[in-house]
Design a protein around this motif. Structure first.
Motif, PDB file in Angstrom:
ATOM      1  N   LEU A  73     -14.001 115.530  19.446  1.00  0.00           N
ATOM      2  CA  LEU A  73     -12.944 114.800  20.147  1.00  0.00           C
ATOM      3  C   LEU A  73     -12.492 113.663  19.259  1.00  0.00           C
ATOM      4  O   LEU A  73     -13.302 112.796  18.890  1.00  0.00           O
ATOM      5  CB  LEU A  73     -13.472 114.221  21.471  1.00  0.00           C
ATOM      6  CG  LEU A  73     -13.669 115.138  22.679  1.00  0.00           C
ATOM      7  CD1 LEU A  73     -12.414 115.953  22.938  1.00  0.00           C
ATOM      8  CD2 LEU A  73     -14.873 116.012  22.556  1.00  0.00           C
ATOM      9  N   CYS A  74     -11.242 113.679  18.858  1.00  0.00           N
ATOM     10  CA  CYS A  74     -10.729 112.614  17.994  1.00  0.00           C
ATOM     11  C   CYS A  74      -9.214 112.529  18.146  1.00  0.00           C
ATOM     12  O   CYS A  74      -8.568 113.524  18.482  1.00  0.00           O
ATOM     13  CB  CYS A  74     -11.115 112.863  16.541  1.00  0.00           C
ATOM     14  SG  CYS A  74     -10.613 114.455  15.929  1.00  0.00           S
ATOM     15  N   PRO A  75      -8.655 111.339  17.922  1.00  0.00           N
ATOM     16  CA  PRO A  75      -7.208 111.190  18.122  1.00  0.00           C
ATOM     17  C   PRO A  75      -6.369 111.999  17.130  1.00  0.00           C
ATOM     18  O   PRO A  75      -5.177 112.203  17.360  1.00  0.00           O
ATOM     19  CB  PRO A  75      -6.960 109.688  17.963  1.00  0.00           C
ATOM     20  CG  PRO A  75      -8.188 109.112  17.384  1.00  0.00           C
ATOM     21  CD  PRO A  75      -9.309 110.073  17.572  1.00  0.00           C
ATOM     22  N   SER A 117      -7.602 116.322  20.671  1.00  0.00           N
ATOM     23  CA  SER A 117      -7.208 114.995  21.160  1.00  0.00           C
ATOM     24  C   SER A 117      -6.720 115.158  22.594  1.00  0.00           C
ATOM     25  O   SER A 117      -6.111 116.166  22.930  1.00  0.00           O
ATOM     26  CB  SER A 117      -6.072 114.451  20.296  1.00  0.00           C
ATOM     27  OG  SER A 117      -5.408 113.389  20.970  1.00  0.00           O
ATOM     28  N   ILE A 118      -6.987 114.162  23.448  1.00  0.00           N
ATOM     29  CA  ILE A 118      -6.503 114.278  24.838  1.00  0.00           C
ATOM     30  C   ILE A 118      -5.146 113.614  25.028  1.00  0.00           C
ATOM     31  O   ILE A 118      -4.572 113.668  26.104  1.00  0.00           O
ATOM     32  CB  ILE A 118      -7.508 113.736  25.884  1.00  0.00           C
ATOM     33  CG1 ILE A 118      -7.764 112.244  25.708  1.00  0.00           C
ATOM     34  CG2 ILE A 118      -8.809 114.519  25.837  1.00  0.00           C
ATOM     35  CD1 ILE A 118      -8.292 111.585  26.978  1.00  0.00           C
ATOM     36  N   GLY A 119      -4.593 112.997  24.008  1.00  0.00           N
ATOM     37  CA  GLY A 119      -3.275 112.387  24.159  1.00  0.00           C
ATOM     38  C   GLY A 119      -2.941 111.507  22.981  1.00  0.00           C
ATOM     39  O   GLY A 119      -3.821 111.148  22.190  1.00  0.00           O
ATOM     40  N   ASP A 120      -1.675 111.156  22.886  1.00  0.00           N
ATOM     41  CA  ASP A 120      -1.227 110.344  21.751  1.00  0.00           C
ATOM     42  C   ASP A 120      -1.462 108.856  21.990  1.00  0.00           C
ATOM     43  O   ASP A 120      -0.520 108.069  22.103  1.00  0.00           O
ATOM     44  CB  ASP A 120       0.255 110.621  21.466  1.00  0.00           C
ATOM     45  CG  ASP A 120       0.452 112.023  20.909  1.00  0.00           C
ATOM     46  OD1 ASP A 120      -0.515 112.575  20.341  1.00  0.00           O
ATOM     47  OD2 ASP A 120       1.556 112.573  21.059  1.00  0.00           O
ATOM     48  N   TYR A 121      -2.728 108.514  22.114  1.00  0.00           N
ATOM     49  CA  TYR A 121      -3.149 107.126  22.249  1.00  0.00           C
ATOM     50  C   TYR A 121      -4.580 107.091  21.745  1.00  0.00           C
ATOM     51  O   TYR A 121      -5.242 108.122  21.685  1.00  0.00           O
ATOM     52  CB  TYR A 121      -3.075 106.641  23.706  1.00  0.00           C
ATOM     53  CG  TYR A 121      -3.531 107.696  24.684  1.00  0.00           C
ATOM     54  CD1 TYR A 121      -2.620 108.522  25.322  1.00  0.00           C
ATOM     55  CD2 TYR A 121      -4.894 107.894  24.932  1.00  0.00           C
ATOM     56  CE1 TYR A 121      -3.031 109.514  26.180  1.00  0.00           C
ATOM     57  CE2 TYR A 121      -5.316 108.884  25.791  1.00  0.00           C
ATOM     58  CZ  TYR A 121      -4.377 109.692  26.415  1.00  0.00           C
ATOM     59  OH  TYR A 121      -4.790 110.690  27.256  1.00  0.00           O
ATOM     60  N   VAL A 122      -5.048 105.903  21.380  1.00  0.00           N
ATOM     61  CA  VAL A 122      -6.391 105.828  20.792  1.00  0.00           C
ATOM     62  C   VAL A 122      -7.354 105.129  21.744  1.00  0.00           C
ATOM     63  O   VAL A 122      -7.079 104.038  22.238  1.00  0.00           O
ATOM     64  CB  VAL A 122      -6.353 105.102  19.430  1.00  0.00           C
ATOM     65  CG1 VAL A 122      -7.735 105.054  18.802  1.00  0.00           C
ATOM     66  CG2 VAL A 122      -5.373 105.798  18.487  1.00  0.00           C
ATOM     67  N   LEU A 123      -8.476 105.776  22.000  1.00  0.00           N
ATOM     68  CA  LEU A 123      -9.522 105.211  22.841  1.00  0.00           C
ATOM     69  C   LEU A 123     -10.631 104.679  21.933  1.00  0.00           C
ATOM     70  O   LEU A 123     -10.612 104.920  20.726  1.00  0.00           O
ATOM     71  CB  LEU A 123     -10.073 106.293  23.772  1.00  0.00           C
ATOM     72  CG  LEU A 123      -9.023 106.910  24.702  1.00  0.00           C
ATOM     73  CD1 LEU A 123      -9.527 108.195  25.309  1.00  0.00           C
ATOM     74  CD2 LEU A 123      -8.632 105.941  25.776  1.00  0.00           C
ATOM     75  N   THR A 124     -11.591 103.979  22.528  1.00  0.00           N
ATOM     76  CA  THR A 124     -12.655 103.398  21.692  1.00  0.00           C
ATOM     77  C   THR A 124     -13.659 104.444  21.229  1.00  0.00           C
ATOM     78  O   THR A 124     -14.433 104.210  20.311  1.00  0.00           O
ATOM     79  CB  THR A 124     -13.398 102.281  22.449  1.00  0.00           C
ATOM     80  OG1 THR A 124     -13.864 102.829  23.677  1.00  0.00           O
ATOM     81  CG2 THR A 124     -12.502 101.099  22.714  1.00  0.00           C
TER      82      THR A 124
HETATM   83  N1  ADE Z   1     -11.092 109.328  20.462  1.00  0.00           N
HETATM   84  C1  ADE Z   1     -10.322 108.233  20.454  1.00  0.00           C
HETATM   85  N2  ADE Z   1      -9.103 108.500  20.948  1.00  0.00           N
HETATM   86  C2  ADE Z   1      -9.100 109.811  21.305  1.00  0.00           C
HETATM   87  C3  ADE Z   1      -8.141 110.692  21.875  1.00  0.00           C
HETATM   88  N3  ADE Z   1      -6.924 110.277  22.207  1.00  0.00           N
HETATM   89  N4  ADE Z   1      -8.498 111.971  22.095  1.00  0.00           N
HETATM   90  C4  ADE Z   1      -9.718 112.408  21.756  1.00  0.00           C
HETATM   91  N5  ADE Z   1     -10.663 111.632  21.213  1.00  0.00           N
HETATM   92  C5  ADE Z   1     -10.373 110.348  20.994  1.00  0.00           C
END
Ligand code: ADE
Length: 230
Positions: A73-75, A117-124
């Protein structure tokens, strides 16, 4: 982080019924130094820390088997869609790697099957995205959602947004439930629901219409919607 969301409601029931099995693995258990270091400074300099490849490699080889699909899982991954969720629900075993900090050592790429990625935004971190994926996939495992019809009729199932729903009371602060829903006329109700799903999709997510499976009746309904006065 995982204990709360994965042990409530439908996911809790699914696990106790044996429909789904979830296991959390801590990458720190695969480190070798006394500080249990899972990250380090980036080569070339710059801000933030990068997750080390060795603990990840060891953890993945511990939990994966021939039948596993390893997803990071990564942006920067491919955007998660309902289509993708449905195909993941058919997999025997998913290994979900949750990245953190500024990123993961690029060599981890060689150890995973897919990046999502679950969406065009960045989570921690990738934990919440992993839980999103688990929740969405679980709904497609037979028996997890009581009425499978409701999964089939969901938003996105046929590429359209869901139609509006109402329950009692018939009138709330002057706003009435549409007459047709009280009529008991099933064919008319179905037609109304399809039309409202098309209307919502047309106005809110016109991008989805291009990929939706539309028949002649749908096209007629769309023309009616467009011809209606504002
Ligand atoms: N890790 C940080 N941001 C993410 C995202 N948008 N989707 C999946 N993993 C993430």
């Amino acid at each position: 982080m995982f204990q709360g969301p994965l042990n409530e409601s439908l996911l809790k029931k699914a696990q106790s019924k044996g429909l789904l099995s979830l296991k959390v693995t801590n990458l720190r258990d695969f480190t070798t130094d006394k500080h249990k270091t899972a990250d380090d400074t980036p080569y070339g300099g710059g801000a933030g820390m990068v997750m080390k490849v060795e603990p990840i490699a060891k953890a993945i080889s511990k939990v994966k088997s021939q039948k596993s699909k390893v997803i990071s899982l990564c942006p920067t991954g491919k955007l998660l869609t309902q289509e993708k969720i449905k195909s993941l629900a058919k997999e025997e075993h998913l290994v979900l790697l949750c990245g953190h900090y500024e990123g993961i050592d690029e060599r981890v790429r060689g150890l995973v099957d897919e990046e999502v990625s679950i969406g065009d935004y960045v989570l921690t971190g990738g934990e919440i995205p992993a839980m999103v994926l688990v929740d969405a996939v679980a709904r497609h495992i037979p028996g997890v959602v009581k009425e499978e019809e409701s999964v089939k009729k969901d938003s996105f199932y046929e590429g359209l947004l869901d139609y509006p729903s109402y329950t009692k009371p018939e009138e709330f602060e002057g706003r009435k439930v549409p007459e047709v829903l009280l009529s008991g006329h099933h064919a008319e109700i179905d037609r109304w629901r399809r039309k409202e799903a098309l209307r919502r999709t047309l106005f809110r997510r016109p991008d989805l219409l291009a990929g939706a499976e539309l028949n002649a009746e749908d096209r007629k309904l769309l023309q009616e919607i467009i011809a209606e006065p504002e």
